[in-house]
Design a protein around this motif. Structure first.
Motif, PDB file in Angstrom:
ATOM      1  N   ALA A 271       0.806  -1.231   0.000  1.00 12.76           N
ATOM      2  CA  ALA A 271       0.000   0.000   0.000  1.00 12.76           C
ATOM      3  C   ALA A 271       0.841   1.286   0.000  1.00 12.76           C
ATOM      4  CB  ALA A 271      -0.967  -0.023   1.177  1.00 12.76           C
ATOM      5  N   PRO A 272       1.936   1.373   0.801  1.00 13.44           N
ATOM      6  CA  PRO A 272       2.702   2.632   0.801  1.00 13.44           C
ATOM      7  C   PRO A 272       3.342   2.954  -0.553  1.00 13.44           C
ATOM      8  CG  PRO A 272       3.369   1.204   2.634  1.00 13.44           C
ATOM      9  CD  PRO A 272       2.469   0.400   1.772  1.00 13.44           C
ATOM     10  N   LEU A 273       3.374   1.971  -1.459  1.00 12.18           N
ATOM     11  CA  LEU A 273       4.015   2.198  -2.766  1.00 12.18           C
ATOM     12  C   LEU A 273       3.022   2.703  -3.808  1.00 12.18           C
ATOM     13  CD1 LEU A 273       6.047  -1.154  -2.890  1.00 12.18           C
ATOM     14  CD2 LEU A 273       6.782   1.043  -1.999  1.00 12.18           C
ATOM     15  N   ILE A 274       1.758   2.873  -3.380  1.00 14.64           N
ATOM     16  CA  ILE A 274       0.740   3.310  -4.344  1.00 14.64           C
ATOM     17  C   ILE A 274       0.309   4.739  -4.016  1.00 14.64           C
ATOM     18  CG2 ILE A 274      -1.567   2.810  -5.279  1.00 14.64           C
ATOM     19  CD1 ILE A 274      -0.986  -0.121  -4.602  1.00 14.64           C
ATOM     20  N   SER A 275       0.548   5.632  -4.964  1.00 15.13           N
ATOM     21  CA  SER A 275       0.186   7.035  -4.729  1.00 15.13           C
ATOM     22  C   SER A 275      -1.306   7.230  -4.988  1.00 15.13           C
ATOM     23  CB  SER A 275       0.986   7.934  -5.674  1.00 15.13           C
ATOM     24  OG  SER A 275       0.572   7.668  -7.004  1.00 15.13           O
ATOM     25  N   GLU A 276      -1.830   8.361  -4.520  1.00 17.79           N
ATOM     26  CA  GLU A 276      -3.261   8.642  -4.750  1.00 17.79           C
ATOM     27  C   GLU A 276      -3.553   8.771  -6.243  1.00 17.79           C
ATOM     28  OE1 GLU A 276      -5.285  11.607  -2.609  1.00 17.79           O
ATOM     29  OE2 GLU A 276      -4.560  10.912  -0.663  1.00 17.79           O
ATOM     30  N   GLU A 277      -2.610   9.400  -6.980  1.00 16.52           N
ATOM     31  CA  GLU A 277      -2.818   9.555  -8.440  1.00 16.52           C
ATOM     32  C   GLU A 277      -2.892   8.182  -9.098  1.00 16.52           C
ATOM     33  OE1 GLU A 277       0.483  11.366  -7.317  1.00 16.52           O
ATOM     34  OE2 GLU A 277      -1.232  12.244  -6.306  1.00 16.52           O
ATOM     35  N   GLU A 278      -2.019   7.266  -8.609  1.00 17.80           N
ATOM     36  CA  GLU A 278      -2.008   5.931  -9.198  1.00 17.80           C
ATOM     37  C   GLU A 278      -3.311   5.195  -8.873  1.00 17.80           C
ATOM     38  OE1 GLU A 278      -0.417   4.629 -11.499  1.00 17.80           O
ATOM     39  OE2 GLU A 278      -1.102   2.569 -11.287  1.00 17.80           O
ATOM     40  N   ALA A 279      -3.833   5.420  -7.661  1.00 13.01           N
ATOM     41  CA  ALA A 279      -5.099   4.775  -7.285  1.00 13.01           C
ATOM     42  C   ALA A 279      -6.212   5.250  -8.223  1.00 13.01           C
ATOM     43  CB  ALA A 279      -5.442   5.100  -5.840  1.00 13.01           C
ATOM     44  N   GLU A 280      -6.149   6.523  -8.586  1.00  8.66           N
ATOM     45  CA  GLU A 280      -7.160   7.077  -9.487  1.00  8.66           C
ATOM     46  C   GLU A 280      -6.984   6.513 -10.909  1.00  8.66           C
ATOM     47  OE1 GLU A 280      -7.530  11.094  -8.566  1.00  8.66           O
ATOM     48  OE2 GLU A 280      -9.376  11.327  -9.697  1.00  8.66           O
ATOM     49  N   ALA A 281      -5.710   6.447 -11.334  1.00 11.40           N
ATOM     50  CA  ALA A 281      -5.426   5.911 -12.674  1.00 11.40           C
ATOM     51  C   ALA A 281      -5.845   4.440 -12.749  1.00 11.40           C
ATOM     52  CB  ALA A 281      -3.940   6.054 -12.980  1.00 11.40           C
ATOM     53  N   PHE A 282      -5.633   3.721 -11.647  1.00  6.07           N
ATOM     54  CA  PHE A 282      -5.992   2.298 -11.573  1.00  6.07           C
ATOM     55  C   PHE A 282      -7.487   2.111 -11.865  1.00  6.07           C
ATOM     56  CE2 PHE A 282      -7.688  -1.205  -8.988  1.00  6.07           C
ATOM     57  CZ  PHE A 282      -6.903  -2.266  -9.404  1.00  6.07           C
ATOM     58  N   LEU A 283      -8.288   3.000 -11.271  1.00  6.12           N
ATOM     59  CA  LEU A 283      -9.742   2.899 -11.469  1.00  6.12           C
ATOM     60  C   LEU A 283     -10.131   3.100 -12.928  1.00  6.12           C
ATOM     61  CD1 LEU A 283     -11.405   4.880  -8.564  1.00  6.12           C
ATOM     62  CD2 LEU A 283     -11.565   2.437  -9.021  1.00  6.12           C
ATOM     63  N   LYS A 284      -9.407   4.027 -13.587  1.00  4.36           N
ATOM     64  CA  LYS A 284      -9.766   4.373 -14.975  1.00  4.36           C
ATOM     65  C   LYS A 284      -9.299   3.323 -15.977  1.00  4.36           C
ATOM     66  CE  LYS A 284      -9.908   9.338 -14.296  1.00  4.36           C
ATOM     67  NZ  LYS A 284      -8.909  10.356 -14.004  1.00  4.36           N
ATOM     68  N   ARG A 285      -8.278   2.545 -15.580  1.00  2.09           N
ATOM     69  CA  ARG A 285      -7.754   1.550 -16.527  1.00  2.09           C
ATOM     70  C   ARG A 285      -8.812   0.494 -16.827  1.00  2.09           C
ATOM     71  NH1 ARG A 285      -2.645   1.437 -13.371  1.00  2.09           N
ATOM     72  NH2 ARG A 285      -1.956   3.436 -14.179  1.00  2.09           N
TER      73      ARG A 285
END
Ligand SMILES: Cc1cc2nc3c(=O)[nH]c(=O)nc-3n(C[C@H](O)[C@H](O)[C@H](O)COP(=O)(O)OP(=O)(O)OC[C@H]3O[C@@H](n4cnc5c(N)ncnc54)[C@H](O)[C@@H]3O)c2cc1C
Length: 435
Positions: A271-285
């Motif tokens: 979890a500490p390796l995942i940024s908020e931007e990446e969490a958002e990008a993950f959803l859009k993928r």
């Protein structure tokens, strides 16, 4: 000079262009690709996926001067894998012979830039051109320009060919047209695992605490949900989350907070390796699905061939698809040598020679790794035992199954023969479950 049209600038299509180019001026090569030029798209937007390249794939690259080195320059060594289950290490496996980790976009950029350099721009690559239909009798293909402002009268165009190669992946349009030819048998099924990629922070301080460098780090979260982290160049890591298609806790994630909470609950070390931007990008993928296909013929007459995933797609579970696609090219090239570029025989022989291995890989792909926890534990024990026995009595015991797959060029049909007992056991366990 014969005009060869390759549909698809994936690993199979681009490597084949290298091999045909080596055969001199007898071929005029044109590639048509429905996507944009990867060399002009950022890595994050290229929908890349992590790849493991092994001996089988490297052997095919090695024949073209400079290609193995160019691809290896995009890779990090893979020293083994470590599998966690419920915070415990289930297996810590070191490889006798290293394979290599990279990602699809990087490998393709390496192949494409070498092709441009070597061909002196003689191989034409047409991007953003989607093949929409094929006419085998008149030897023509129709394409649609999929991007950019194209005048109405140029949005669709036709190209003729002497030789056509369908290297257009698991959902091949060229293969679809083979379905209309006589006695062509085809089967497809979806692998139960869907996937999404996650780009992890490359903060060395954070990653060194939770990840073993040069190893695949794999977590079996629960039945059907697995997370793998594949090390990349420059201390980067790409994660890949596999999950079933049916509604589950991954598919249901709908906000970046839920994504962060999912990783915190299930993979606190990641979890500490995942940024908020990446969490958002993950959803859009988009959710990736995986097709397995097999067909009993890879050619039509003396002018059409399908290879790579277009001929025999498998899931990512054993990391073989791209390696197998490269091997297709190597074998096709050796057949052109053997039959002095006489395509009618070379194409027919390609089907005869490749089919047993493609069928065997389908069996292996479907049955090597069992879904059930108990059988998976048995598999790990069997692999350790096989490793020990092979070390002590190499003349009597073959290497472990995953070693044969990831560190040898033994034909898939021979690997299947050696491990038929295990494959049947996993297959039967599925039948019992379904009954
Ligand atoms: C999550 C995941 C992980 C994987 N990991 C590994 C691994 O570790 N090792 C490994 O060996 N393999 C791996 N694979 C498998 C590997 O991706 C494929 O086997 C490999 O890409 C096959 O190459 P290909 O060139 O045959 O097909 P593709 O890579 O699918 O390329 C086909 C190309 O054709 C183009 N195309 C398709 N239709 C058309 C059309 N109508 N007109 C024009 N162009 C078209 C596509 O845009 C694409 O560029 C993985 C796959 C997945 C999904």
């Amino acid at each position: 000079m014969k005009k060869v049209i390759i549909v698809g600038a994936g690993p199979a299509g681009v490597l084949l262009a290298h091999y045909l180019l080596r055969r001199g001026t007898q071929y005029k090569i044109e590639i048509y690709e429905r996507r944009s030029d990867l060399q002009k798209v950022s890595l994050a937007n290229s929908r890349t996926i992590p790849y493991g390249i092994n001996d089988r794939g490297l052997r095919a690259l090695r024949k073209i001067e400079g290609l193995e080195a160019a691809v290896k320059a995009t890779c990090v060594e893979n020293h083994g894998s470590i599998i966690y289950q419920k915070n415990k290490i289930l297996e810590n496996r070191s490889k006798k012979k290293y394979s290599f980790n990279t990602d699809r976009t990087s490998i393709l950029i390496a192949l494409l830039s070498q092709l441009t350099e070597k061909s002196d721009n003689k191989v034409e690559i047409h991007y953003d051109c989607k093949c929409t239909s094929v006419d085998f009798e008149n030897k023509t293909l129709t394409f649609e320009k999929v991007k950019g402002t194209v005048p109405q009268n140029q949005a669709e165009f036709t190209v003729d060919y002497d030789l056509l190669i369908g290297a257009d992946g698991a959902r091949s349009i060229v293969r679809t047209h083979l379905l209309n030819t006589e006695f062509f048998a085809f089967q497809q099924e979806y692998a139960s695992a869907c996937y999404k990629t996650v780009f992890l922070s490359s903060n060395k301080e954070k990653t060194s605490k939770s990840l073993k460098p040069n190893y695949l780090n794999i977590w079996r979260i629960e039945e059907g949900i697995t997370f793998g982290i594949v090390p990349q160049l420059d201390d980067k890591f790409i994660g890949i989350l596999f999950f079933p298609q049916k509604p589950n806790k991954v598919v249901n994630l709908s906000t970046k907070e839920e994504v962060m909470a999912f990783f915190q609950q299930n993979l606190p070390e990641v979890a500490p390796l995942i940024s908020e931007e990446e969490a958002e990008a993950f959803l859009k993928r988009p959710i990736g699905t995986q097709l397995r296909t097999r067909c009993d013929r890879y050619h039509y007459g003396d002018s059409v061939l399908i290879l790579g995933d277009a001929a025999h797609a498998v899931s990512s579970s054993l990391g073989q698809g791209c390696n197998n696609a490269f091997e297709d090219v190597l074998i096709f090239d050796s057949l052109l040598d053997e039959y002095s570029d006489e395509w009618a025989t070379a194409l027919e022989q390609f089907t005869i020679r490749r089919r047993p291995d493609a069928y065997a890989l389908w069996e292996l792909d479907t049955n090597v790794i069992p879904a059930s926890k108990t059988l998976f534990t048995e598999f790990i024990l069997r692999e350790s035992l096989a490793k020990m026995m092979n070390k002590l009595f190499p003349q009597f015991f073959v290497p472990p199954l995953r070693e044969l797959l990831s560190a040898s060029t033994v034909p898939y049909s021979d690997i299947l023969k050696s491990y038929q007992g295990w494959i049947s056991k996993v297959k039967n366990s599925k039948k019992k479950f379904l009954n």
